[in-house]
Write a protein that holds these residues in place. Structure first.
Motif, PDB file in Angstrom:
ATOM      1  N   ASN A   1      32.831  33.877  28.340  1.00 52.03           N
ATOM      2  CA  ASN A   1      33.748  32.819  27.914  1.00 52.03           C
ATOM      3  C   ASN A   1      34.410  32.231  29.163  1.00 52.03           C
ATOM      4  O   ASN A   1      35.331  32.823  29.725  1.00 52.03           O
ATOM      5  N   ILE A   2      33.949  31.061  29.584  1.00 52.93           N
ATOM      6  CA  ILE A   2      34.432  30.458  30.825  1.00 52.93           C
ATOM      7  C   ILE A   2      35.883  30.010  30.679  1.00 52.93           C
ATOM      8  O   ILE A   2      36.674  30.156  31.605  1.00 52.93           O
ATOM      9  N   LEU A   3      36.250  29.467  29.515  1.00 56.71           N
ATOM     10  CA  LEU A   3      37.624  29.009  29.312  1.00 56.71           C
ATOM     11  C   LEU A   3      38.602  30.172  29.440  1.00 56.71           C
ATOM     12  O   LEU A   3      39.632  30.055  30.102  1.00 56.71           O
ATOM     13  N   LEU A   4      38.280  31.294  28.832  1.00 54.90           N
ATOM     14  CA  LEU A   4      39.142  32.474  28.942  1.00 54.90           C
ATOM     15  C   LEU A   4      39.223  32.951  30.385  1.00 54.90           C
ATOM     16  O   LEU A   4      40.303  33.313  30.873  1.00 54.90           O
ATOM     17  N   ALA A   5      38.110  32.920  31.094  1.00 50.92           N
ATOM     18  CA  ALA A   5      38.093  33.347  32.495  1.00 50.92           C
ATOM     19  C   ALA A   5      38.956  32.433  33.352  1.00 50.92           C
ATOM     20  O   ALA A   5      39.686  32.906  34.232  1.00 50.92           O
ATOM     21  N   VAL A   6      38.907  31.134  33.105  1.00 50.11           N
ATOM     22  CA  VAL A   6      39.734  30.200  33.875  1.00 50.11           C
ATOM     23  C   VAL A   6      41.212  30.450  33.611  1.00 50.11           C
ATOM     24  O   VAL A   6      42.026  30.495  34.538  1.00 50.11           O
ATOM     25  N   VAL A   7      41.572  30.637  32.353  1.00 51.57           N
ATOM     26  CA  VAL A   7      42.977  30.888  32.005  1.00 51.57           C
ATOM     27  C   VAL A   7      43.455  32.189  32.636  1.00 51.57           C
ATOM     28  O   VAL A   7      44.549  32.247  33.218  1.00 51.57           O
ATOM     29  N   VAL A   8      42.647  33.228  32.562  1.00 54.58           N
ATOM     30  CA  VAL A   8      43.027  34.513  33.161  1.00 54.58           C
ATOM     31  C   VAL A   8      43.139  34.381  34.673  1.00 54.58           C
ATOM     32  O   VAL A   8      44.080  34.909  35.286  1.00 54.58           O
ATOM     33  N   GLY A   9      42.225  33.652  35.301  1.00 54.57           N
ATOM     34  CA  GLY A   9      42.300  33.452  36.751  1.00 54.57           C
ATOM     35  C   GLY A   9      43.560  32.715  37.169  1.00 54.57           C
ATOM     36  O   GLY A   9      44.217  33.089  38.143  1.00 54.57           O
ATOM     37  N   VAL A  10      43.919  31.674  36.435  1.00 55.34           N
ATOM     38  CA  VAL A  10      45.128  30.916  36.759  1.00 55.34           C
ATOM     39  C   VAL A  10      46.364  31.785  36.577  1.00 55.34           C
ATOM     40  O   VAL A  10      47.282  31.782  37.416  1.00 55.34           O
ATOM     41  N   VAL A  11      46.402  32.541  35.496  1.00 55.75           N
ATOM     42  CA  VAL A  11      47.550  33.418  35.247  1.00 55.75           C
ATOM     43  C   VAL A  11      47.636  34.505  36.314  1.00 55.75           C
ATOM     44  O   VAL A  11      48.738  34.831  36.793  1.00 55.75           O
ATOM     45  N   LEU A  12      46.501  35.055  36.716  1.00 49.53           N
ATOM     46  CA  LEU A  12      46.507  36.078  37.763  1.00 49.53           C
ATOM     47  C   LEU A  12      47.022  35.525  39.091  1.00 49.53           C
ATOM     48  O   LEU A  12      47.843  36.164  39.761  1.00 49.53           O
ATOM     49  N   VAL A  13      46.538  34.360  39.478  1.00 45.64           N
ATOM     50  CA  VAL A  13      47.001  33.770  40.744  1.00 45.64           C
ATOM     51  C   VAL A  13      48.492  33.461  40.660  1.00 45.64           C
ATOM     52  O   VAL A  13      49.234  33.735  41.614  1.00 45.64           O
ATOM     53  N   ALA A  14      48.942  32.918  39.537  1.00 45.12           N
ATOM     54  CA  ALA A  14      50.370  32.615  39.391  1.00 45.12           C
ATOM     55  C   ALA A  14      51.192  33.895  39.446  1.00 45.12           C
ATOM     56  O   ALA A  14      52.244  33.931  40.116  1.00 45.12           O
ATOM     57  N   GLY A  15      50.732  34.938  38.779  1.00 44.78           N
ATOM     58  CA  GLY A  15      51.468  36.195  38.811  1.00 44.78           C
ATOM     59  C   GLY A  15      51.492  36.830  40.194  1.00 44.78           C
ATOM     60  O   GLY A  15      52.531  37.323  40.623  1.00 44.78           O
TER      61      GLY A  15
ATOM     62  N   VAL B   1      40.075  36.831  41.994  1.00 46.09           N
ATOM     63  CA  VAL B   1      38.695  36.496  41.650  1.00 46.09           C
ATOM     64  C   VAL B   1      37.965  37.680  41.034  1.00 46.09           C
ATOM     65  O   VAL B   1      37.174  37.511  40.107  1.00 46.09           O
ATOM     66  N   LEU B   2      38.221  38.869  41.518  1.00 41.60           N
ATOM     67  CA  LEU B   2      37.465  40.039  41.066  1.00 41.60           C
ATOM     68  C   LEU B   2      37.620  40.294  39.563  1.00 41.60           C
ATOM     69  O   LEU B   2      36.621  40.388  38.842  1.00 41.60           O
ATOM     70  N   PRO B   3      38.846  40.416  39.027  1.00 44.26           N
ATOM     71  CA  PRO B   3      38.941  40.616  37.573  1.00 44.26           C
ATOM     72  C   PRO B   3      38.484  39.396  36.770  1.00 44.26           C
ATOM     73  O   PRO B   3      37.967  39.537  35.665  1.00 44.26           O
TER      74      PRO B   3
END
Length: 107
Positions: free
Chosen positions: A88-102, A76-78
């Protein structure tokens, strides 16, 4: 063949779903809302996103204090930082999903 009861239930469900979403647009089409209401409504997206995020990061149990889920809290922090910087909410959602998956893949 579809029965009239099932057809009626489908039509009624569609109306119950559709009316609350369309009715505010119809009612406010020709009349502006008061400034106080507009100011209040401007905070709703932020509070909804915060509530959804908090419910994803915290694990509640009856009779205990809520516990923060470590992987989701780290992600959540990054994600919030990126959303605040880029707006950019779409970019934030994609980055959040990728971070959690990683993070789930690593841990």
């Amino acid at each position: 063949m579809i029965s009239t009861y099932v057809f009626g239930a489908i039509v009624l469900s569609a109306l119950v779903t559709w009316v609350p979403r369309v009715l505010p647009f119809v009612l406010t089409r020709y009349k502006a809302l008061p400034d106080l209401v507009v100011r209040f409504l401007s905070f709703l997206p932020l509070t909804i996103i915060f509530a959804l995020t908090l419910s994803s990061v915290v694990s509640p149990k009856v009779g205990q204090l809520p516990k923060f889920l470590p992987i989701e809290t780290i992600a959540v922090l990054p994600t919030f930082f990126l959303a605040a910087k880029t707006k950019n909410i779409l970019l934030a959602v994609v980055v959040g999903v990728v971070l959690v998956a990683g993070l789930r893949f690593i841990f």
